[in-house]
Design a protein around this motif. Structure first.
Motif, short mmCIF file in Angstrom:
data_model
loop_
_atom_site.label_atom_id
_atom_site.label_comp_id
_atom_site.label_asym_id
_atom_site.label_seq_id
_atom_site.Cartn_x
_atom_site.Cartn_y
_atom_site.Cartn_z
N GLU A 33 0.68 -0.96 0.63
CA GLU A 33 -0.09 0.44 0.24
C GLU A 33 1.04 1.42 -0.60
N LEU A 34 2.22 0.82 0.50
CA LEU A 34 2.85 2.48 0.55
C LEU A 34 3.37 2.37 -0.45
N LYS A 35 3.60 1.76 -1.60
CA LYS A 35 4.27 1.43 -2.61
C LYS A 35 3.36 2.32 -3.68
N ILE A 36 1.81 1.90 -3.62
CA ILE A 36 1.26 1.86 -4.29
C ILE A 36 1.00 3.70 -4.21
N SER A 43 2.24 1.42 -13.87
CA SER A 43 2.26 -0.27 -14.34
C SER A 43 3.00 -0.30 -12.60
N VAL A 44 3.63 0.66 -11.77
CA VAL A 44 3.73 0.32 -10.93
C VAL A 44 3.34 -0.39 -10.00
N LYS A 45 2.16 0.61 -9.33
CA LYS A 45 0.54 0.47 -8.88
C LYS A 45 -0.28 -0.42 -9.12
N TYR A 46 -0.62 -0.64 -10.76
CA TYR A 46 -1.08 -1.92 -10.85
C TYR A 46 -0.23 -3.18 -10.52
N GLU A 68 -9.37 -4.59 -4.54
CA GLU A 68 -7.96 -4.55 -4.85
C GLU A 68 -7.97 -4.12 -6.77
N LEU A 69 -8.61 -5.54 -6.71
CA LEU A 69 -9.06 -5.59 -8.60
C LEU A 69 -9.88 -4.50 -8.80
N GLU A 70 -10.53 -3.92 -8.46
CA GLU A 70 -11.49 -2.66 -8.93
C GLU A 70 -10.26 -1.42 -8.67
N ARG A 71 -9.68 -1.16 -7.78
CA ARG A 71 -8.50 -0.44 -7.51
C ARG A 71 -7.23 -0.37 -9.16
N ALA A 72 -7.55 -2.32 -9.23
CA ALA A 72 -6.15 -1.84 -10.42
C ALA A 72 -6.24 -1.62 -11.73
N ARG A 73 -8.11 -1.86 -11.44
CA ARG A 73 -8.66 -1.81 -13.08
C ARG A 73 -7.78 -0.12 -13.39
N GLU A 74 -8.11 0.43 -12.45
CA GLU A 74 -8.06 2.29 -12.97
C GLU A 74 -6.03 2.69 -13.30
N HIS A 75 -5.63 1.43 -12.83
CA HIS A 75 -4.50 2.08 -12.77
C HIS A 75 -3.84 0.57 -14.77
N SER A 76 -4.50 0.87 -14.88
CA SER A 76 -4.43 -0.97 -15.87
C SER A 76 -3.96 0.08 -17.43
N PRO A 77 -2.60 -1.14 -18.14
CA PRO A 77 -1.97 -0.31 -18.49
C PRO A 77 -2.87 -0.57 -20.37
N GLY A 78 -4.03 -0.97 -20.20
CA GLY A 78 -4.82 -2.35 -21.12
C GLY A 78 -4.55 -3.18 -22.20
N ILE A 80 -3.79 -6.58 -22.33
CA ILE A 80 -3.61 -8.28 -22.08
C ILE A 80 -3.49 -8.13 -20.95
N SER A 81 -3.44 -6.89 -19.69
CA SER A 81 -3.49 -6.41 -18.39
C SER A 81 -5.17 -6.83 -17.79
N GLU A 82 -5.95 -6.31 -19.06
CA GLU A 82 -7.09 -6.03 -18.89
C GLU A 82 -8.32 -7.53 -18.60
N LYS A 83 -7.28 -8.19 -19.25
CA LYS A 83 -7.82 -9.78 -19.28
C LYS A 83 -7.38 -10.74 -18.17
N ARG A 84 -6.06 -10.39 -17.63
CA ARG A 84 -5.26 -10.50 -16.52
C ARG A 84 -6.44 -10.46 -15.45
N LEU A 85 -6.96 -9.42 -15.47
CA LEU A 85 -7.89 -8.96 -14.28
C LEU A 85 -9.27 -9.73 -14.27
N GLU A 86 -9.54 -9.21 -15.74
CA GLU A 86 -10.92 -11.03 -15.58
C GLU A 86 -10.13 -12.21 -15.34
N TYR A 87 -9.11 -12.91 -14.96
CA TYR A 87 -8.68 -13.84 -14.77
C TYR A 87 -8.46 -14.22 -13.41
N GLU A 88 -8.19 -12.75 -12.95
CA GLU A 88 -7.89 -13.36 -11.48
C GLU A 88 -8.94 -12.69 -10.39
#
Length: 218
Positions: A33-36, A43-46, A68-78, A80-88
């Motif tokens: 969380e501190l890193k974020i 990309s680091v936040k994602y 946390e996945l919803e938060r990651a969506r805001e920082h997703s580079p788009g 394959i990353s979006e599909k990675r979120l769906e898989y997770e």
């Protein structure tokens, strides 16, 4: 910024302690969380948010993992990353036994292969469909997975039934408790159910008659 991080550190520590999380996991969550907050790179936040979701899943806090996945969506580079979120997300639903949400998440096979998650995803889909008794869709997915040139396997899958005459054993047990033999009849054993009813009703009738006639010892 330092004051924000300091306050965040305190709040995160309080929240983690309230959830009774293992100290090692708690330290990792706080560090991520501190890193974020300290990073300006999406990309680091994602990546850190994905790691947080994984940690929350490891201690069965699935709702927090989804957050946390919803938060990651805001920082997703788009891409394959979006599909990675769906898989997770599918994986978290699967671990939480919310199978009806798992098979509703669709990811193209080509992108699963790119992530190296094809086998895991398909297994989660098949297991979830089976648990939800969606055997028709399960059969279709099996046919899509198998080699069409393997005629024996294709034939075996096509012969699979899409419906089963399943009876809930608990429901049958309650019915037999209400009326002897009724549960067995419901389960598909009419002869056993009828025999059980006749035997138990006969014994009960014999007992009532003897009490009425005064033959208490009998």
């Amino acid at each position: 910024m330092k004051y924000i991080i300091f306050i965040l550190n305190i709040l995160t520590t309080i929240c983690i302690n309230a959830q009774n999380i293992d100290s090692r996991v708690a330290e990792e969550l706080m560090g991520l969380e501190l890193k974020i907050w300290d990073s300006v790179s999406d990309s680091v936040k994602y990546s850190a948010l994905l790691d947080k979701a994984t940690l929350y899943s490891s201690v069965s806090l699935y709702d927090k993992a989804l957050n946390e996945l919803e938060r990651a969506r805001e920082h997703s580079p788009g891409g394959i990353s979006e599909k990675r979120l769906e898989y997770e997300r599918a994986k978290i639903y699967f671990l939480d036994r919310k199978y009806n949400h798992v098979y509703d998440i669709s990811i193209p096979i080509s992108e699963l292969e790119e992530m190296g998650k094809k086998k895991e995803y398909l297994l989660m889909q098949l297991y979830s469909l089976n648990e939800e008794e969606k055997w028709g869709r399960c059969k279709t997915l099996l046919l899509e997975m198998c080699d069409s040139a393997d005629s024996l396997v294709v034939k075996a899958i096509r012969e699979l039934s899409e419906s089963y005459n399943y009876k809930n054993p608990e429901k049958c047990k309650r019915q037999s408790g209400f009326l002897p033999g009724l549960g067995q009849i419901t389960a598909g054993y009419p002869l056993k159910g009828t025999t059980s009813f006749l035997l138990q009703s006969g014994v009960t009738t014999f007992m009532v008659y003897n009490i009425y006639a005064g033959f208490y010892i009998t």
